[in-house]
Write a protein that holds these residues in place. Sequence first.
Motif, PDB file in Angstrom:
ATOM      1  N   VAL A  87       2.762  17.582  -9.800  1.00 20.99           N
ATOM      2  CA  VAL A  87       3.429  16.308  -9.951  1.00 20.99           C
ATOM      3  C   VAL A  87       4.075  16.278 -11.334  1.00 20.99           C
ATOM      4  N   THR A  88       5.394  16.298 -11.373  1.00 15.62           N
ATOM      5  CA  THR A  88       6.091  16.399 -12.649  1.00 15.62           C
ATOM      6  C   THR A  88       6.243  15.027 -13.282  1.00 15.62           C
ATOM      7  N   SER A  89       6.824  15.020 -14.487  1.00 18.37           N
ATOM      8  CA  SER A  89       7.026  13.761 -15.187  1.00 18.37           C
ATOM      9  C   SER A  89       8.171  12.961 -14.580  1.00 18.37           C
ATOM     10  N   CYS A  90       8.997  13.587 -13.741  1.00 20.36           N
ATOM     11  CA  CYS A  90      10.019  12.867 -13.000  1.00 20.36           C
ATOM     12  C   CYS A  90       9.527  12.634 -11.583  1.00 20.36           C
ATOM     13  N   CYS A  91      10.243  11.831 -10.826  1.00 26.98           N
ATOM     14  CA  CYS A  91       9.748  11.453  -9.510  1.00 26.98           C
ATOM     15  C   CYS A  91      10.052  12.492  -8.441  1.00 26.98           C
ATOM     16  N   GLY A  92      10.902  13.452  -8.726  1.00 23.95           N
ATOM     17  CA  GLY A  92      11.178  14.477  -7.724  1.00 23.95           C
ATOM     18  C   GLY A  92      12.127  13.980  -6.664  1.00 23.95           C
ATOM     19  N   LYS A  93      12.082  14.612  -5.492  1.00 26.06           N
ATOM     20  CA  LYS A  93      13.019  14.282  -4.419  1.00 26.06           C
ATOM     21  C   LYS A  93      12.745  12.884  -3.873  1.00 26.06           C
ATOM     22  N   SER A  94      13.811  12.188  -3.525  1.00 28.07           N
ATOM     23  CA  SER A  94      13.669  10.851  -2.975  1.00 28.07           C
ATOM     24  C   SER A  94      13.036  10.913  -1.590  1.00 28.07           C
ATOM     25  N   ARG A  95      12.306   9.877  -1.251  1.00 28.25           N
ATOM     26  CA  ARG A  95      11.673   9.804   0.055  1.00 28.25           C
ATOM     27  C   ARG A  95      12.672   9.229   1.063  1.00 28.25           C
ATOM     28  N   GLN A  96      12.654   9.724   2.276  1.00 22.68           N
ATOM     29  CA  GLN A  96      13.472   9.172   3.331  1.00 22.68           C
ATOM     30  C   GLN A  96      12.800   7.968   3.980  1.00 22.68           C
ATOM     31  N   SER A  97      11.499   7.919   3.921  1.00 19.45           N
ATOM     32  CA  SER A  97      10.732   6.809   4.469  1.00 19.45           C
ATOM     33  C   SER A  97       9.399   6.749   3.755  1.00 19.45           C
ATOM     34  N   PHE A  98       8.798   5.556   3.694  1.00 21.47           N
ATOM     35  CA  PHE A  98       7.502   5.502   3.034  1.00 21.47           C
ATOM     36  C   PHE A  98       6.387   5.814   4.013  1.00 21.47           C
ATOM     37  N   TYR A  99       6.710   6.066   5.259  1.00 20.17           N
ATOM     38  CA  TYR A  99       5.659   6.267   6.237  1.00 20.17           C
ATOM     39  C   TYR A  99       5.131   7.688   6.255  1.00 20.17           C
ATOM     40  N   PHE A 100       4.835   8.231   5.089  1.00 18.74           N
ATOM     41  CA  PHE A 100       3.986   9.397   5.007  1.00 18.74           C
ATOM     42  C   PHE A 100       2.550   8.938   5.273  1.00 18.74           C
ATOM     43  N   TYR A 101       1.707   9.883   5.630  1.00 19.99           N
ATOM     44  CA  TYR A 101       0.352   9.524   6.040  1.00 19.99           C
ATOM     45  C   TYR A 101      -0.375   8.737   4.966  1.00 19.99           C
ATOM     46  N   ASN A 102      -0.409   9.251   3.718  1.00 18.71           N
ATOM     47  CA  ASN A 102      -1.200   8.568   2.697  1.00 18.71           C
ATOM     48  C   ASN A 102      -0.567   7.254   2.266  1.00 18.71           C
ATOM     49  N   ASP A 103       0.771   7.124   2.360  1.00 19.25           N
ATOM     50  CA  ASP A 103       1.407   5.851   2.042  1.00 19.25           C
ATOM     51  C   ASP A 103       1.099   4.812   3.111  1.00 19.25           C
ATOM     52  N   ALA A 104       1.220   5.206   4.362  1.00 17.15           N
ATOM     53  CA  ALA A 104       1.020   4.255   5.457  1.00 17.15           C
ATOM     54  C   ALA A 104      -0.398   3.701   5.469  1.00 17.15           C
ATOM     55  N   ARG A 105      -1.361   4.485   5.014  1.00 18.59           N
ATOM     56  CA  ARG A 105      -2.745   4.006   5.066  1.00 18.59           C
ATOM     57  C   ARG A 105      -3.169   3.307   3.788  1.00 18.59           C
ATOM     58  N   THR A 106      -2.406   3.426   2.719  1.00 23.94           N
ATOM     59  CA  THR A 106      -2.801   2.776   1.465  1.00 23.94           C
ATOM     60  C   THR A 106      -1.890   1.616   1.077  1.00 23.94           C
ATOM     61  N   VAL A 107      -0.693   1.538   1.642  1.00 21.79           N
ATOM     62  CA  VAL A 107       0.239   0.472   1.296  1.00 21.79           C
ATOM     63  C   VAL A 107       0.199  -0.606   2.366  1.00 21.79           C
ATOM     64  N   LYS A 108      -0.103  -1.825   1.938  1.00 22.89           N
ATOM     65  CA  LYS A 108      -0.143  -2.955   2.858  1.00 22.89           C
ATOM     66  C   LYS A 108       0.808  -4.040   2.344  1.00 22.89           C
ATOM     67  N   PRO A 109       1.465  -4.768   3.243  1.00 27.00           N
ATOM     68  CA  PRO A 109       2.336  -5.866   2.806  1.00 27.00           C
ATOM     69  C   PRO A 109       1.563  -6.903   2.003  1.00 27.00           C
ATOM     70  N   ILE A 110       2.225  -7.478   1.029  1.00 25.81           N
ATOM     71  CA  ILE A 110       1.614  -8.518   0.200  1.00 25.81           C
ATOM     72  C   ILE A 110       1.971  -9.860   0.809  1.00 25.81           C
ATOM     73  N   GLU A 111       0.968 -10.557   1.288  1.00 26.90           N
ATOM     74  CA  GLU A 111       1.198 -11.753   2.096  1.00 26.90           C
ATOM     75  C   GLU A 111       1.416 -13.002   1.259  1.00 26.90           C
ATOM     76  N   THR A 112       0.717 -13.130   0.125  1.00 25.45           N
ATOM     77  CA  THR A 112       0.811 -14.361  -0.655  1.00 25.45           C
ATOM     78  C   THR A 112       2.189 -14.475  -1.293  1.00 25.45           C
ATOM     79  N   ARG A 113       2.790 -15.647  -1.149  1.00 23.21           N
ATOM     80  CA  ARG A 113       4.138 -15.871  -1.687  1.00 23.21           C
ATOM     81  C   ARG A 113       4.153 -17.092  -2.610  1.00 23.21           C
ATOM     82  N   ASN A 114       3.062 -17.319  -3.328  1.00 26.31           N
ATOM     83  CA  ASN A 114       3.005 -18.463  -4.234  1.00 26.31           C
ATOM     84  C   ASN A 114       4.007 -18.296  -5.364  1.00 26.31           C
ATOM     85  N   LYS A 115       4.553 -19.407  -5.804  1.00 23.67           N
ATOM     86  CA  LYS A 115       5.462 -19.363  -6.942  1.00 23.67           C
ATOM     87  C   LYS A 115       4.689 -18.958  -8.191  1.00 23.67           C
ATOM     88  N   MET A 116       5.247 -17.997  -8.944  1.00 27.36           N
ATOM     89  CA  MET A 116       4.486 -17.407 -10.047  1.00 27.36           C
ATOM     90  C   MET A 116       5.208 -17.467 -11.383  1.00 27.36           C
TER      91      MET A 116
END
Length: 266
Positions: free
Chosen positions: A103-132
Amino acid sequence: MDQQMQVTNKVLRYENGVVQLVDDVIVTEYPITVILNNQEFATLVCSPEHIEELVVGFLASEGIIRCYEGIKELHFIETTGKAIVTTHRVNKLDEMFHSKRYVTSCCGKSRQSFYFYNDARTVKPIETRNKMLSIEDCFRLMEMMQRSSTIFQDTGGAHNAALCDRNGIVVARTDIGRHNALDKIYGYCLKHSISIEDKVIVFSGRISSEVLLKVAKIKCGIVLSKSAPTELAVRLAKELGITVVGFIRNKALNIYTNPERIIDLD
């Protein structure tokens, strides 16, 4: 650590038709190899500071651990640049899915979708929409974040990130890798049991898809940046319910997604 975040180097500087030899301050890079449960997992190229936070945040964002208590043992061997980690639970799916990565100090190649296995299982939508935040809060927090890093001010070669609430900075980190700076913040929060629900990520660089995913994994609902997001990052932010505010400079800003968290827009 004995490693330095920055060093002085002689450079030839051209200015106004004059060439002269001057001292210049440049940022350093340091490779950290993560040994996870007796197997080489990844090598992170980073700034040599807050290494434990970086490793903890990285493992959490990769879905290897869910909390700081998931780590049985973690120690860093500075002479070899190895972080030795043992977790309480070994997930066989992790073993099948992950292979050694660099894993380099840059982000590397852009992703075509976030639905890689580890992303899909660790990323969840943030439901709360309170004014902040108000518009003025966005400007104020960005200014505070930019003032927080002398490394960036000295070298111009690092990324700044800060976790904030409306009152100011909770924790700020600097690294040559923008994702590393976010992992260090995540690791700090896990280690110190800091709630993130009412917090905001303030960031110095471009909001790429990988940065957006890091913010989602940290579970922050707002990310502020003085730069722009990418098209994929905006698309992901809409899917994941994250408010993206960019180009915060000169008393102007752009709200790209989910503006309902910004107070002044009623």
